[in-house]
Design an enzyme around this catalytic site. Structure first.
Site, PDB file in Angstrom:
ATOM      1  N   LYS A 208       0.815  -1.225   0.000  1.00 38.08           N
ATOM      2  CA  LYS A 208       0.000   0.000   0.000  1.00 38.08           C
ATOM      3  C   LYS A 208       0.842   1.266   0.000  1.00 38.08           C
ATOM      4  O   LYS A 208       0.380   2.333  -0.410  1.00 38.08           O
ATOM      5  CB  LYS A 208      -0.981  -0.038   1.177  1.00 38.08           C
ATOM      6  CG  LYS A 208      -2.036  -1.128   0.980  1.00 38.08           C
ATOM      7  CD  LYS A 208      -2.691  -1.551   2.277  1.00 38.08           C
ATOM      8  CE  LYS A 208      -3.741  -0.569   2.711  1.00 38.08           C
ATOM      9  NZ  LYS A 208      -4.384  -0.993   3.980  1.00 38.08           N
TER      10      LYS A 208
ATOM     11  N   ARG B  64     -24.158  -7.014   5.666  1.00 37.23           N
ATOM     12  CA  ARG B  64     -23.368  -8.237   5.848  1.00 37.23           C
ATOM     13  C   ARG B  64     -23.968  -9.002   7.026  1.00 37.23           C
ATOM     14  O   ARG B  64     -24.148  -8.442   8.101  1.00 37.23           O
ATOM     15  CB  ARG B  64     -21.908  -7.899   6.143  1.00 37.23           C
ATOM     16  CG  ARG B  64     -21.220  -7.191   4.997  1.00 37.23           C
ATOM     17  CD  ARG B  64     -19.717  -7.097   5.237  1.00 37.23           C
ATOM     18  NE  ARG B  64     -19.079  -6.316   4.181  1.00 37.23           N
ATOM     19  CZ  ARG B  64     -17.773  -6.325   3.948  1.00 37.23           C
ATOM     20  NH1 ARG B  64     -16.964  -7.071   4.689  1.00 37.23           N
ATOM     21  NH2 ARG B  64     -17.271  -5.597   2.969  1.00 37.23           N
TER      22      ARG B  64
ATOM     23  N   GLU C  84     -10.399   2.690  -3.587  1.00 36.08           N
ATOM     24  CA  GLU C  84     -10.996   3.190  -2.347  1.00 36.08           C
ATOM     25  C   GLU C  84     -10.505   4.612  -2.057  1.00 36.08           C
ATOM     26  O   GLU C  84      -9.296   4.876  -2.102  1.00 36.08           O
ATOM     27  CB  GLU C  84     -10.649   2.275  -1.171  1.00 36.08           C
ATOM     28  CG  GLU C  84     -11.213   0.866  -1.316  1.00 36.08           C
ATOM     29  CD  GLU C  84     -11.082   0.020  -0.053  1.00 36.08           C
ATOM     30  OE1 GLU C  84     -11.859  -0.933   0.090  1.00 36.08           O
ATOM     31  OE2 GLU C  84     -10.198   0.301   0.783  1.00 36.08           O
TER      32      GLU C  84
ATOM     33  N   HIS D 277     -15.926   6.708   3.617  1.00 37.62           N
ATOM     34  CA  HIS D 277     -15.219   5.774   2.739  1.00 37.62           C
ATOM     35  C   HIS D 277     -16.104   5.587   1.507  1.00 37.62           C
ATOM     36  O   HIS D 277     -17.200   5.052   1.613  1.00 37.62           O
ATOM     37  CB  HIS D 277     -14.995   4.437   3.469  1.00 37.62           C
ATOM     38  CG  HIS D 277     -14.473   3.344   2.584  1.00 37.62           C
ATOM     39  ND1 HIS D 277     -13.352   2.611   2.890  1.00 37.62           N
ATOM     40  CD2 HIS D 277     -14.916   2.855   1.406  1.00 37.62           C
ATOM     41  CE1 HIS D 277     -13.144   1.711   1.926  1.00 37.62           C
ATOM     42  NE2 HIS D 277     -14.082   1.842   1.019  1.00 37.62           N
TER      43      HIS D 277
ATOM     44  N   ARG E  74      -9.316  -7.218  -6.839  1.00 32.78           N
ATOM     45  CA  ARG E  74     -10.147  -8.438  -6.800  1.00 32.78           C
ATOM     46  C   ARG E  74     -11.613  -8.041  -6.790  1.00 32.78           C
ATOM     47  O   ARG E  74     -11.933  -6.868  -6.706  1.00 32.78           O
ATOM     48  CB  ARG E  74      -9.833  -9.190  -5.502  1.00 32.78           C
ATOM     49  CG  ARG E  74     -10.058  -8.259  -4.291  1.00 32.78           C
ATOM     50  CD  ARG E  74      -9.999  -8.971  -2.980  1.00 32.78           C
ATOM     51  NE  ARG E  74      -9.849  -8.068  -1.865  1.00 32.78           N
ATOM     52  CZ  ARG E  74     -10.821  -7.427  -1.244  1.00 32.78           C
ATOM     53  NH1 ARG E  74     -12.070  -7.550  -1.658  1.00 32.78           N
ATOM     54  NH2 ARG E  74     -10.585  -6.626  -0.217  1.00 32.78           N
TER      55      ARG E  74
HETATM   56  P1  ADP Z   1      -7.704  -2.362   4.476  1.00 36.73           P
HETATM   57  O1  ADP Z   1      -6.622  -2.754   3.526  1.00 36.73           O
HETATM   58  O2  ADP Z   1      -7.633  -3.114   5.761  1.00 36.73           O
HETATM   59  O3  ADP Z   1      -9.049  -2.337   3.842  1.00 36.73           O
HETATM   60  P2  ADP Z   1      -7.671   0.542   4.299  1.00 36.73           P
HETATM   61  O4  ADP Z   1      -6.407   1.278   4.035  1.00 36.73           O
HETATM   62  O5  ADP Z   1      -8.619   0.398   3.168  1.00 36.73           O
HETATM   63  O6  ADP Z   1      -7.327  -0.873   4.894  1.00 36.73           O
HETATM   64  O7  ADP Z   1      -8.432   1.212   5.531  1.00 36.73           O
HETATM   65  C1  ADP Z   1      -9.541   0.582   6.152  1.00 36.73           C
HETATM   66  C2  ADP Z   1     -10.417   1.613   6.844  1.00 36.73           C
HETATM   67  O8  ADP Z   1      -9.666   2.335   7.834  1.00 36.73           O
HETATM   68  C3  ADP Z   1     -10.957   2.699   5.934  1.00 36.73           C
HETATM   69  O9  ADP Z   1     -12.131   2.310   5.280  1.00 36.73           O
HETATM   70  C4  ADP Z   1     -11.181   3.851   6.898  1.00 36.73           C
HETATM   71  O10 ADP Z   1     -12.386   3.706   7.600  1.00 36.73           O
HETATM   72  C5  ADP Z   1     -10.038   3.694   7.871  1.00 36.73           C
HETATM   73  N1  ADP Z   1      -8.874   4.527   7.474  1.00 36.73           N
HETATM   74  C6  ADP Z   1      -7.819   4.137   6.758  1.00 36.73           C
HETATM   75  N2  ADP Z   1      -6.937   5.156   6.570  1.00 36.73           N
HETATM   76  C7  ADP Z   1      -7.453   6.225   7.182  1.00 36.73           C
HETATM   77  C8  ADP Z   1      -7.016   7.593   7.366  1.00 36.73           C
HETATM   78  N3  ADP Z   1      -5.868   8.012   6.874  1.00 36.73           N
HETATM   79  N4  ADP Z   1      -7.831   8.424   8.065  1.00 36.73           N
HETATM   80  C9  ADP Z   1      -8.996   7.983   8.587  1.00 36.73           C
HETATM   81  N5  ADP Z   1      -9.454   6.723   8.456  1.00 36.73           N
HETATM   82  C10 ADP Z   1      -8.708   5.843   7.765  1.00 36.73           C
HETATM   83  P1  ADP Z   2     -13.945  -5.676   0.930  1.00 39.90           P
HETATM   84  O1  ADP Z   2     -12.773  -4.762   0.772  1.00 39.90           O
HETATM   85  O2  ADP Z   2     -14.316  -6.449  -0.275  1.00 39.90           O
HETATM   86  O3  ADP Z   2     -15.061  -4.987   1.603  1.00 39.90           O
HETATM   87  P2  ADP Z   2     -13.002  -6.933   3.304  1.00 39.90           P
HETATM   88  O4  ADP Z   2     -11.950  -5.945   3.675  1.00 39.90           O
HETATM   89  O5  ADP Z   2     -14.189  -7.063   4.164  1.00 39.90           O
HETATM   90  O6  ADP Z   2     -13.448  -6.799   1.817  1.00 39.90           O
HETATM   91  O7  ADP Z   2     -12.309  -8.340   3.139  1.00 39.90           O
HETATM   92  C1  ADP Z   2     -12.924  -9.363   2.427  1.00 39.90           C
HETATM   93  C2  ADP Z   2     -12.528 -10.670   2.983  1.00 39.90           C
HETATM   94  O8  ADP Z   2     -11.163 -10.895   2.765  1.00 39.90           O
HETATM   95  C3  ADP Z   2     -12.737 -10.792   4.459  1.00 39.90           C
HETATM   96  O9  ADP Z   2     -13.072 -12.133   4.678  1.00 39.90           O
HETATM   97  C4  ADP Z   2     -11.403 -10.435   5.037  1.00 39.90           C
HETATM   98  O10 ADP Z   2     -11.231 -11.038   6.296  1.00 39.90           O
HETATM   99  C5  ADP Z   2     -10.475 -10.985   3.990  1.00 39.90           C
HETATM  100  N1  ADP Z   2      -9.232 -10.232   3.782  1.00 39.90           N
HETATM  101  C6  ADP Z   2      -9.070  -9.112   3.045  1.00 39.90           C
HETATM  102  N2  ADP Z   2      -7.779  -8.750   3.000  1.00 39.90           N
HETATM  103  C7  ADP Z   2      -7.115  -9.656   3.741  1.00 39.90           C
HETATM  104  C8  ADP Z   2      -5.738  -9.852   4.076  1.00 39.90           C
HETATM  105  N3  ADP Z   2      -4.774  -9.056   3.630  1.00 39.90           N
HETATM  106  N4  ADP Z   2      -5.417 -10.874   4.865  1.00 39.90           N
HETATM  107  C9  ADP Z   2      -6.378 -11.698   5.300  1.00 39.90           C
HETATM  108  N5  ADP Z   2      -7.670 -11.592   4.998  1.00 39.90           N
HETATM  109  C10 ADP Z   2      -8.038 -10.591   4.243  1.00 39.90           C
HETATM  110 MG    MG Z   3      -9.640  -1.161   2.268  1.00 41.06          MG
END
Ligand code: ADP
Ligand code: ADP
Ligand code: MG
Length: 450
Positions: free
Chosen positions: A116, A338, A275, A208, A292
């Protein structure tokens, strides 16, 4: 068109993919763990191969067994779904080496976007606005502290390889930085196998909002509009809706164009999601790209009338995408809840167990994507999401009315679920008014619920 594919996943998304294959006349091979021999996806596919023990690492993450199953059953491609191996560049690369079509982007793209911090770097170069922060190499703790002071507090330390809402820490005060920085690195190493982290400014009370992308293998990229995913708990989505009530047409068009530009910057192929975080003033920032199919893809399907999984299969078959940007019309409103086997009254503890009774809602505008049935045992080994309830109405109000009606009808006996919790969200005045951001559940619901 591909003739036969293997589905490297389980649960509702495996079933979703089998359904698309049936309609396209593609034969399907399911993989299953020893735990999942009676699972719906195992029963529904044309063929099924057991690939290992109950733990994900022994089965759904077992690359050699999955590839062997693929070759032995004569499959031409693999659909990875979401989670598991879907964003694993090594797996996508092994597929290519075995001459198996990975239904997704090239492994090089997965690798780039999977880091990332690198993704931020690439997007900055392509003039895509990113959350203010630092994505370069962090040389030492003192270096990190300097960077943090520059970025300002509150900030977020995020695992470069993170996903699923894990590997993210908020630091509100400089005094908490040292402890959090060290803990974040340890956590990243333990969860994702590498301790690389990056630092981002914490955007207060953001929304988001993400854009669905489709790209074929001939440089055509379109977006299918946005999804509002601000209803989250622990940085994980709980309820999603399309379109977002927060965007006006102007901002929507601007963000859509940026999303397409972001996908083009990495030579993207197949379905993906950009995103963004959007602040109160309407400034938007790239956060990450998911390479994906996304959990919440059905709401986009409902408002565009485009079957995203079928498009994925057609694109992977080498077909030119027929859809043009100007043909894509967003109509009506869709919401997804969900459905998780978890106990909201007990800190959302997962609740595996046997489903002893089941009534699934239906009727006009109601869609259920799930893999459960009466007598099915929800295993403790995997994600607690057991299904998704999606409703579609000609406007937001009607989509909400339908969702409440459908949640009311949904009866799952034997295990605790979050159905009542979802209902509580739908009844909240701020949700009804569309007046919510990513901290809604934490601030307005969970505290009241405790
Ligand atoms: P993931 O790979 O786990 O989906 P993301 O980078 O998409 O991680 O972040 C997941 C969530 O965390 C976001 O949808 C948001 O709600 C919160 N988040 C991430 N980065 C920030 C930020 N810089 N400021 C505020 N909220 C954040
Ligand atoms: P989306 O971004 O599609 O909303 P989620 O962040 O909820 O998806 O993740 C979708 C599924 O994949 C969940 O079951 C989550 O636990 C899994 N998942 C996503 N990223 C990872 C990761 N880097 N490692 C493990 N599980 C992941
Ligand atoms: Mg995310």
């Amino acid at each position: 068109m591909l003739k036969k594919i293997l589905i490297a996943n389980r649960g509702e998304i495996a079933v979703r993919i089998i359904r698309a294959c049936r309609e396209l006349n593609i034969r399907t091979v399911a993989i299953y763990s020893e735990q999942d021999k009676d699972a719906l996806h195992t029963q529904m596919a044309d063929e099924a191969v057991c690939v290992g023990g109950p733990l994900s690492k022994d089965s759904y993450l077992n690359m050699t067994n999955i590839l062997s199953a693929c070759v032995l059953t004569g499959c031409e491609g693999i659909h990875p779904g979401f989670g598991f191996l879907s964003e694993n560049p090594k797996f996508a690369k092994m597929c290519r080496e075995c001459n198996i079509k990975f239904i997704g982007p090239d492994y090089e793209t997965i690798e780039l976007m999977g880091d990332k911090a690198r993704a931020r770097e690439i997007m900055k170069k392509a003039n895509v606005p990113v959350v203010p922060g630092y994505e370069g190499e962090i040389l030492s703790y003192d270096h990190a502290l300097d960077l943090a002071k520059n970025i300002g507090f509150p900030l977020m330390i995020k695992a470069a390889a993170g996903g699923g809402g894990k590997g993210i820490r908020i630091v509100r005060d400089i005094k908490e930085f040292k402890h959090n920085f060290e803990a974040a690195k340890l956590e990243a190493k333990a969860c994702f196998g590498e301790d690389k982290v990056y630092i981002e400014k914490f955007i207060e009370n953001p929304r988001h909002i993400e854009f669905q992308i489709l790209a074929d293998e001939y440089n055509k990229v379109v977006h299918l509009g946005e999804r509002e995913c601000s209803m989250q708990r622990n940085n994980q989505k709980v309820l999603e809706e399309a379109p977002s009530i927060f965007l006006n047409d102007n901002l929507r068009e601007k963000m859509g164009k940026v999303a397409v530009k972001a996908a083009e910057a990495v030579d993207y192929k197949n379905a993906g999601t950009i995103e963004f975080l959007v602040d109160d003033s309407g400034e938007f920032y790239f956060m990450e790209m998911n390479t994906r199919i996304q959990v919440e893809h059905p709401i986009t399907e409902m408002v565009t009338n485009i079957d995203i999984v079928k498009e994925q299969l057609k694109i992977a078959s080498g077909m030119k995408m027929e859809i043009n940007q100007e043909d894509i019309k967003i109509s009506g409103h869709a919401i997804e809840c969900r459905i998780n086997a978890e106990d909201p009254k007990n800190n959302f503890r997962p609740c595996p167990g046997v489903i002893t009774e089941l009534y699934t809602p239906s009727g006009l505008g109601v869609r259920v994507d799930s893999a459960i049935y009466c007598g099915y045992e929800i295993p403790p080994y995997y994600d607690s999401m057991i299904g998704k309830l999606i409703t579609f109405g000609d406007d937001r109000e009607n989509a909400i009315i339908k969702m409440k009606r459908a949640l009311d009808e949904f009866a799952i006996g034997g295990v605790t679920t979050n159905i009542d919790f979802q209902y509580e969200i739908l009844e909240h005045e701020d949700f009804i008014n569309g007046n919510y951001n990513t901290s809604f559940i934490e601030n307005k619901l969970v505290n009241n619920n405790a």
